[in-house]
Design a protein around this motif. Structure first.
Motif, PDB file in Angstrom:
ATOM      1  N   SER A  59      -1.548  -0.912  -6.783  1.00  0.00           N
ATOM      2  CA  SER A  59      -0.444   0.012  -6.539  1.00  0.00           C
ATOM      3  C   SER A  59      -0.062   0.773  -7.803  1.00  0.00           C
ATOM      4  CB  SER A  59       0.774  -0.751  -6.012  1.00  0.00           C
ATOM      5  OG  SER A  59       0.478  -1.405  -4.807  1.00  0.00           O
ATOM      6  N   GLU A  60      -0.142   0.092  -8.934  1.00  0.00           N
ATOM      7  CA  GLU A  60       0.292   0.685 -10.193  1.00  0.00           C
ATOM      8  C   GLU A  60      -0.803   1.475 -10.891  1.00  0.00           C
ATOM      9  OE1 GLU A  60       1.460  -2.770 -12.288  1.00  0.00           O
ATOM     10  OE2 GLU A  60       3.160  -3.237 -10.962  1.00  0.00           O
ATOM     11  N   LYS A  61      -2.065   1.222 -10.538  1.00  0.00           N
ATOM     12  CA  LYS A  61      -3.190   1.865 -11.213  1.00  0.00           C
ATOM     13  C   LYS A  61      -4.034   2.657 -10.207  1.00  0.00           C
ATOM     14  CE  LYS A  61      -2.486  -0.265 -15.249  1.00  0.00           C
ATOM     15  NZ  LYS A  61      -2.193   0.443 -16.514  1.00  0.00           N
ATOM     16  N   PRO A  62      -3.667   3.904  -9.906  1.00  0.00           N
ATOM     17  CA  PRO A  62      -4.459   4.713  -8.972  1.00  0.00           C
ATOM     18  C   PRO A  62      -5.910   4.854  -9.396  1.00  0.00           C
ATOM     19  CG  PRO A  62      -2.359   5.755  -9.446  1.00  0.00           C
ATOM     20  CD  PRO A  62      -2.487   4.601 -10.399  1.00  0.00           C
ATOM     21  N   ARG A  63      -6.158   4.834 -10.706  1.00  0.00           N
ATOM     22  CA  ARG A  63      -7.528   4.930 -11.202  1.00  0.00           C
ATOM     23  C   ARG A  63      -8.392   3.795 -10.651  1.00  0.00           C
ATOM     24  NH1 ARG A  63      -9.567   2.322 -15.544  1.00  0.00           N
ATOM     25  NH2 ARG A  63      -7.472   1.747 -16.212  1.00  0.00           N
ATOM     26  N   LEU A  64      -7.796   2.610 -10.467  1.00  0.00           N
ATOM     27  CA  LEU A  64      -8.534   1.458  -9.964  1.00  0.00           C
ATOM     28  C   LEU A  64      -8.547   1.418  -8.437  1.00  0.00           C
ATOM     29  CD1 LEU A  64      -7.248  -1.301 -12.421  1.00  0.00           C
ATOM     30  CD2 LEU A  64      -9.308   0.109 -12.606  1.00  0.00           C
ATOM     31  N   SER A  65      -7.425   1.734  -7.817  1.00  0.00           N
ATOM     32  CA  SER A  65      -7.364   1.658  -6.354  1.00  0.00           C
ATOM     33  C   SER A  65      -8.313   2.641  -5.692  1.00  0.00           C
ATOM     34  CB  SER A  65      -5.933   1.908  -5.877  1.00  0.00           C
ATOM     35  OG  SER A  65      -5.462   3.164  -6.300  1.00  0.00           O
ATOM     36  N   GLN A  66      -8.594   3.755  -6.353  1.00  0.00           N
ATOM     37  CA  GLN A  66      -9.515   4.728  -5.776  1.00  0.00           C
ATOM     38  C   GLN A  66     -10.971   4.280  -5.843  1.00  0.00           C
ATOM     39  OE1 GLN A  66      -8.893   8.735  -7.213  1.00  0.00           O
ATOM     40  NE2 GLN A  66      -6.664   8.519  -7.157  1.00  0.00           N
ATOM     41  N   ALA A 103      -0.661  -1.491  -1.621  1.00  0.00           N
ATOM     42  CA  ALA A 103      -2.017  -1.367  -2.140  1.00  0.00           C
ATOM     43  C   ALA A 103      -2.902  -0.580  -1.176  1.00  0.00           C
ATOM     44  CB  ALA A 103      -2.609  -2.749  -2.392  1.00  0.00           C
ATOM     45  N   LEU A 104      -2.786  -0.857   0.120  1.00  0.00           N
ATOM     46  CA  LEU A 104      -3.615  -0.165   1.106  1.00  0.00           C
ATOM     47  C   LEU A 104      -3.317   1.336   1.124  1.00  0.00           C
ATOM     48  CD1 LEU A 104      -3.624  -2.660   4.114  1.00  0.00           C
ATOM     49  CD2 LEU A 104      -5.449  -2.241   2.461  1.00  0.00           C
ATOM     50  N   GLN A 105      -2.076   1.694   0.865  1.00  0.00           N
ATOM     51  CA  GLN A 105      -1.733   3.113   0.833  1.00  0.00           C
ATOM     52  C   GLN A 105      -2.379   3.832  -0.344  1.00  0.00           C
ATOM     53  OE1 GLN A 105       2.524   3.776   1.266  1.00  0.00           O
ATOM     54  NE2 GLN A 105       2.678   2.035   2.655  1.00  0.00           N
ATOM     55  N   ARG A 106      -2.792   3.076  -1.359  1.00  0.00           N
ATOM     56  CA  ARG A 106      -3.417   3.685  -2.548  1.00  0.00           C
ATOM     57  C   ARG A 106      -4.950   3.707  -2.453  1.00  0.00           C
ATOM     58  NH1 ARG A 106       1.395   3.811  -2.777  1.00  0.00           N
ATOM     59  NH2 ARG A 106       2.734   3.715  -4.648  1.00  0.00           N
ATOM     60  N   THR A 107      -5.527   2.889  -1.577  1.00  0.00           N
ATOM     61  CA  THR A 107      -6.993   2.800  -1.501  1.00  0.00           C
ATOM     62  C   THR A 107      -7.523   3.879  -0.560  1.00  0.00           C
ATOM     63  OG1 THR A 107      -6.779   1.135   0.243  1.00  0.00           O
ATOM     64  CG2 THR A 107      -7.059   0.338  -2.018  1.00  0.00           C
ATOM     65  N   LEU A 129      -0.449  -1.189   8.023  1.00  0.00           N
ATOM     66  CA  LEU A 129      -1.437  -0.116   8.132  1.00  0.00           C
ATOM     67  C   LEU A 129      -0.787   1.258   8.247  1.00  0.00           C
ATOM     68  CD1 LEU A 129      -3.747  -1.922  10.709  1.00  0.00           C
ATOM     69  CD2 LEU A 129      -4.132  -1.724   8.247  1.00  0.00           C
ATOM     70  N   ASN A 130       0.539   1.294   8.367  1.00  0.00           N
ATOM     71  CA  ASN A 130       1.236   2.585   8.445  1.00  0.00           C
ATOM     72  C   ASN A 130       1.052   3.371   7.152  1.00  0.00           C
ATOM     73  OD1 ASN A 130       2.142   1.687  10.916  1.00  0.00           O
ATOM     74  ND2 ASN A 130       4.227   1.208  10.220  1.00  0.00           N
ATOM     75  N   ASN A 131       0.910   4.680   7.285  1.00  0.00           N
ATOM     76  CA  ASN A 131       0.829   5.602   6.144  1.00  0.00           C
ATOM     77  C   ASN A 131      -0.425   5.418   5.300  1.00  0.00           C
ATOM     78  OD1 ASN A 131       3.456   6.617   6.787  1.00  0.00           O
ATOM     79  ND2 ASN A 131       4.362   4.853   5.749  1.00  0.00           N
ATOM     80  N   CYS A 132      -1.455   4.788   5.863  1.00  0.00           N
ATOM     81  CA  CYS A 132      -2.728   4.663   5.148  1.00  0.00           C
ATOM     82  C   CYS A 132      -3.579   5.905   5.421  1.00  0.00           C
ATOM     83  CB  CYS A 132      -3.482   3.412   5.591  1.00  0.00           C
ATOM     84  SG  CYS A 132      -2.711   1.869   5.052  1.00  0.00           S
ATOM     85  N   SER A 133      -4.202   6.441   4.383  1.00  0.00           N
ATOM     86  CA  SER A 133      -4.975   7.674   4.525  1.00  0.00           C
ATOM     87  C   SER A 133      -6.475   7.441   4.600  1.00  0.00           C
ATOM     88  CB  SER A 133      -4.673   8.608   3.353  1.00  0.00           C
ATOM     89  OG  SER A 133      -5.025   7.983   2.116  1.00  0.00           O
ATOM     90  N   PHE A 134      -6.937   6.207   4.382  1.00  0.00           N
ATOM     91  CA  PHE A 134      -8.380   5.964   4.399  1.00  0.00           C
ATOM     92  C   PHE A 134      -8.937   6.051   5.817  1.00  0.00           C
ATOM     93  CE2 PHE A 134      -6.210   1.772   4.075  1.00  0.00           C
ATOM     94  CZ  PHE A 134      -6.476   1.288   5.343  1.00  0.00           C
ATOM     95  N   ARG A 135     -10.244   6.264   5.915  1.00  0.00           N
ATOM     96  CA  ARG A 135     -10.953   6.313   7.187  1.00  0.00           C
ATOM     97  C   ARG A 135     -12.067   5.260   7.135  1.00  0.00           C
ATOM     98  NH1 ARG A 135      -6.914   8.241   8.018  1.00  0.00           N
ATOM     99  NH2 ARG A 135      -6.401  10.339   8.780  1.00  0.00           N
ATOM    100  N   LEU A 136     -11.887   4.208   7.896  1.00  0.00           N
ATOM    101  CA  LEU A 136     -12.778   3.052   7.832  1.00  0.00           C
ATOM    102  C   LEU A 136     -14.071   3.279   8.606  1.00  0.00           C
ATOM    103  CD1 LEU A 136     -10.177   0.189   8.429  1.00  0.00           C
ATOM    104  CD2 LEU A 136     -11.099   0.977   6.230  1.00  0.00           C
ATOM    105  N   HIS A 137     -15.115   2.567   8.170  1.00  0.00           N
ATOM    106  CA  HIS A 137     -16.343   2.425   8.951  1.00  0.00           C
ATOM    107  C   HIS A 137     -16.369   1.064   9.643  1.00  0.00           C
ATOM    108  CE1 HIS A 137     -18.574   5.485   6.159  1.00  0.00           C
ATOM    109  NE2 HIS A 137     -17.644   6.043   6.907  1.00  0.00           N
ATOM    110  N   THR A 138     -15.809   0.043   8.974  1.00  0.00           N
ATOM    111  CA  THR A 138     -15.770  -1.320   9.506  1.00  0.00           C
ATOM    112  C   THR A 138     -14.346  -1.852   9.421  1.00  0.00           C
ATOM    113  OG1 THR A 138     -18.049  -1.739   8.760  1.00  0.00           O
ATOM    114  CG2 THR A 138     -16.683  -3.656   9.270  1.00  0.00           C
ATOM    115  N   PHE A 139     -13.887  -2.448  10.532  1.00  0.00           N
ATOM    116  CA  PHE A 139     -12.513  -2.969  10.556  1.00  0.00           C
ATOM    117  C   PHE A 139     -12.496  -4.287  11.329  1.00  0.00           C
ATOM    118  CE2 PHE A 139      -7.969  -2.415  12.336  1.00  0.00           C
ATOM    119  CZ  PHE A 139      -7.421  -3.102  11.265  1.00  0.00           C
TER     120      PHE A 139
END
Length: 374
Positions: A59-66, A103-107, A129-139
């Protein structure tokens, strides 16, 4: 002397121990960039305090969460707190789920998310899972089926593999616009693998989509109710835009008669040449005549490669490899396309595989995952 960036990445990929990768991060800035990609590409956490610490870092390090592409979160009460009562609900620390949510909101580049929850843990946490922007292939999701989960799934247009542990078609959320959209093929248009514990979910996720691999379970216990459930299930499976390759149909009570009926219905539903490559679990009859009937149905599945056979009813138990190999040879006479057999006795699988006409132990075949890839 500076090396090409590809060389730093190559070195980092060949280091197996995460502790060594952490040490390599301190060598230079270029090594830090390469090793962080390896460290954070795939994360697997289970202990609650460690999970909170990692999620706060992301959450604190966008460089890592991405950098995170795959994230597995496991919560097991027995491993986490030994002093918890066996029959009590287990609640992790109060900030556990909020930390995971942030954390999920940052990944943003996450492609695989697996959430495994053991028994005794409340399941109503799909709101993370609310407000998450990722698009999964496997869930893989053990959360309760509710409005939050339905809304999230409606956004996952890249999803190809889905596991859900809960489904309730009677809840009000399934009448909402989001639940209705899940029935439209344009939502999750590329879904190919569906693992669901309720056959009712098949009616939402299979029609109009290229689903080829399905694992589900009968919810009915009476024979007549199971027949109705089977007929509806097969009708929904036939609405897939691709041939069905793999089908696991679990049941609370496996019987010889219903296994023969199920297999016969499968052959009729997907005839004249069914494309099934994996089917099971089927009760392997003890009676020779009934066993020949089962072999006859399997012979119609000309592309069948793997069959899962329950031998729990056999007395004396089929405990020896020689006995199982004899049955494998017998079946192969009638269904020569089958090259792998999963014999299940009291839920314990034994894998046999034919190589060069010789049946031997299955080696590195994983009995619980092979159905997804055949």
């Amino acid at each position: 002397m500076e090396l090409p960036q590809e060389m730093y990445s190559l070195i980092a990929r060949h280091i197996e121990r995460r502790a060594d990768l952490c040490t390599l991060c301190l060598v230079s800035k270029r090594f830090r960039t390469a090793t962080e990609r390896e460290l954070y590409r795939s994360l697997d956490v289970s202990e609650p305090s460690a999970t909170i610490m990692l999620c706060n870092l992301l959450s604190e390090k966008p460089r890592l969460s991405q950098l995170v592409v795959a994230f597995t979160i496991s919560l097991n009460e027995e491993e986490s707190y030994n002093n918890s009562q066996a029959h009590d609900l287990f609640f992790p620390p109060s900030d556990y789920w909020t930390s995971v949510s942030r954390a999920l909101q940052r990944t943003m580049h996450l492609r695989s998310l697996r959430v495994h929850l053991s028994r005794g843990i409340p399941l109503k946490y799909a709101w993370i899972l609310n407000n998450c922007s990722f698009r999964l292939h496997t869930f893989h999701c053990d959360f309760s089926w509710d409005a939050h989960l339905v809304s999230f799934l409606s956004t996952q247009h890249l999803l190809t593999e889905l596991h859900i542990s809960d489904f309730n078609e009677d809840i009000p959320e399934n009448l909402s616009i989001n639940a209705s959209s899940l029935r439209q093929a344009r939502t999750i248009p590329n879904l190919s693998v569906l693992d669901c514990t309720f056959t009712g979910a098949v009616g939402i996720f299979v029609p109009g989509r290229p689903v080829t691999h399905v694992k589900t379970c009968f919810s009915s216990s009476s024979l007549e109710a199971k027949r109705v459930e089977l007929a509806l299930l097969l009708a929904n499976l036939r609405l897939s835009t691709q041939p069905l390759h793999s089908l696991i149909l679990a049941d609370e009570s496996y019987t010889t008669a219903f296994s023969l009926e199920l297999l016969s219905s499968l052959v009729k539903a997907f005839g004249p040449i069914p494309r099934l490559r994996f089917v099971g679990p089927l009760v392997l009859p003890v009676d020779g005549r009934e066993r020949l009937k089962l072999y006859g149905h399997l012979a119609h599945l000309r592309e069948l490669r793997i069959a899962e056979l329950d031998v729990s009813q056999w007395e004396p138990p089929l405990a020896s490899f020689l006995a199982l190999r004899a049955l494998a040879r017998e079946l192969h006479l009638y269904a020569p396309s089958v090259s792998t057999l999963l014999f299940v006795r009291d839920l314990e699988p034994t894998v046999l595989r034919a190589v060069g006409g010789i049946w031997s132990a299955g080696g590195d075949i994983m009995a619980d995952t092979v159905w997804r890839t055949v």
